[in-house]
Design an enzyme around this catalytic site. Sequence first.
Site, PDB file in Angstrom:
ATOM      1  N   HIS A 111      33.483  44.703  33.405  1.00  0.00           N
ATOM      2  CA  HIS A 111      34.467  44.936  34.462  1.00  0.00           C
ATOM      3  C   HIS A 111      34.752  46.438  34.607  1.00  0.00           C
ATOM      4  CE1 HIS A 111      38.161  43.906  36.859  1.00  0.00           C
ATOM      5  NE2 HIS A 111      38.536  45.085  36.389  1.00  0.00           N
ATOM      6  N   GLU A 112      35.133  47.063  33.492  1.00  0.00           N
ATOM      7  CA  GLU A 112      35.466  48.493  33.554  1.00  0.00           C
ATOM      8  C   GLU A 112      34.221  49.320  33.885  1.00  0.00           C
ATOM      9  OE1 GLU A 112      38.470  49.192  33.772  1.00  0.00           O
ATOM     10  OE2 GLU A 112      39.326  47.350  32.939  1.00  0.00           O
ATOM     11  N   HIS A 158      33.924  49.625  37.571  1.00  0.00           N
ATOM     12  CA  HIS A 158      34.805  50.697  38.079  1.00  0.00           C
ATOM     13  C   HIS A 158      34.168  52.062  37.798  1.00  0.00           C
ATOM     14  CE1 HIS A 158      38.351  48.445  39.260  1.00  0.00           C
ATOM     15  NE2 HIS A 158      38.497  47.878  38.077  1.00  0.00           N
ATOM     16  N   GLU A 166      38.070  47.360  42.954  1.00  0.00           N
ATOM     17  CA  GLU A 166      38.079  46.098  42.218  1.00  0.00           C
ATOM     18  C   GLU A 166      36.847  45.247  42.560  1.00  0.00           C
ATOM     19  OE1 GLU A 166      40.062  45.813  39.807  1.00  0.00           O
ATOM     20  OE2 GLU A 166      40.065  43.697  39.260  1.00  0.00           O
TER      21      GLU A 166
HETATM   22 ZN    ZN Z   1      39.862  46.323  37.585  1.00  0.00          ZN
END
Ligand code: ZN
Length: 509
Positions: free
Chosen positions: A272-273, A276, A302
């Site tokens: 997830h990170e 980003h 996101e």
């Molecule tokens: Zn996030």
Amino acid sequence: MQTSTATTASIMAFQSLVNEIHDLNATQALLGWDLETHMPEKGSAMRAKQMATLAKLSHNLMTSAEMDEHLRHLRQPGIPEKLDTMSQALVREVGRSYDKSKKTPLELLQEMVETTAEAHNIWVDARANKQFKQFEPVLRKIISLNQRLAEAQGYEDSPYDALLDEYEPGLTVKQLDPLFAKLKADIVPLLKAIQDSGHSPEAGFLHEGFFPAEKQLEFSRKVLTDMGFDFEAGRLDLSAHPFSSGSSSHDVRLTTRIDEHDVFSALSSSMHEGGHGMYEQGVNPVLNRTPLAEGTSLGIHESQSRLWENQVGRSRAFWKHYFPKLQETFPELKNVTAEKFYHGINRVRPSFIRVESDEVTYNLHILLRYEIEKALIEGSMKVDEIPEAWAAKAQEYLGITPSNDAEGALQDIHWSHGSFGYFPTYTLGNLYSAQFFHTAKKQIDGLEDKIGHGELLPLKNWLNKEIHWVGKMENAAAIVQRVTGEPLNARYFVDYLWGKYGEIFKISR
Ligand code: ZN
């Protein structure tokens, strides 16, 4: 067309002013990263002062007479068209933040800072005591400050629009209402069908055993490397709550959290990170030292994290390649098959806590918060009515009723921060990610096959080219239209859910 000498001088001075402001903000972000990762305990009091000093310097430059003079000159009719596209975008974006800060009375800002600083501890106590009543007075104040903020910023239809604009520029209630209506109409029946299917995948093996921290970190680093995260322009460290930050496309910091009795969550949050972080690394480096390098909106940001975390990291194709490697790393999984693992990480069951929820129920949590926030800001719901409204909506959407306020309205930190209008960007991220991934599958030959062989770079390169490179030069709506050929459409996400979970739970629409 020629730019005059005065304009050339002004744009150069404007750019160097913007660079200085950005340097101060980037340094503050690095201090913040250090505070969460490596800073010794005793450093916190001085660190708060150091960060406050940088924030003040940056704010002073942003609201200086010099900034005012440049923007006045560069925004005169006829001038912006003569600038190159990057300068045009910079004048537009910095001008936007400048106007916003000018419209916000300083005393309102200060009251917000003081109230939320106090609110944090009240919220922590109230949550520990499971007593919403304790949080009510300060929440009432935060809502009234947000209402004043909305009035100061201005809006057309709903005061909530002014707050949404902070996080997703241009987004309105008028656009959000039909998106959430579609989600509600399609996901509530999907959840019901899943529950009626009688199938409940086994997932105990995700927690049974000991999965050493170093091995988990090593595995996360390997997957991030395969995804294309550049470790010469970034790091992965540990923190209490995973996040990503950084100071430029050449220096991106990711964090994750490890539970040695959970084989999946650290990897999932790293992916997830990483999504980003790869967004920030992928921006055209020419835009560094300006706000144009930051990603265009929270929703698009996101979408990049959700795409890697869910569309890739919870897919059968991904685990076809990576499960044997995970098994090699953690022999505890020797009796589990890739298929069983895939079902286990995609188990669906309604839970009270948003951050623990699955892909199917997640957006129902956001819908619930969106409806309550909107009603509070528009004044049609009172603060003391929240627990009852929360329980009713949890029952209607998720089929469960929280037994106390910690399982309900006190679970999230956002309101104590003063953030209203933030939650919807999580759902936007999910919707954008499905629409982008749908397009990626059409444009990249055999994408799923490639993922099934651990070839993740074609996807990364496509995202770089289509979404990351422009940074904030284009807004969210323009990016979605250009990349997918249509505006944001919730259908792609709903189809993705029904397709994937229909197959797992053997149900159809
Ligand atoms: Zn996030």
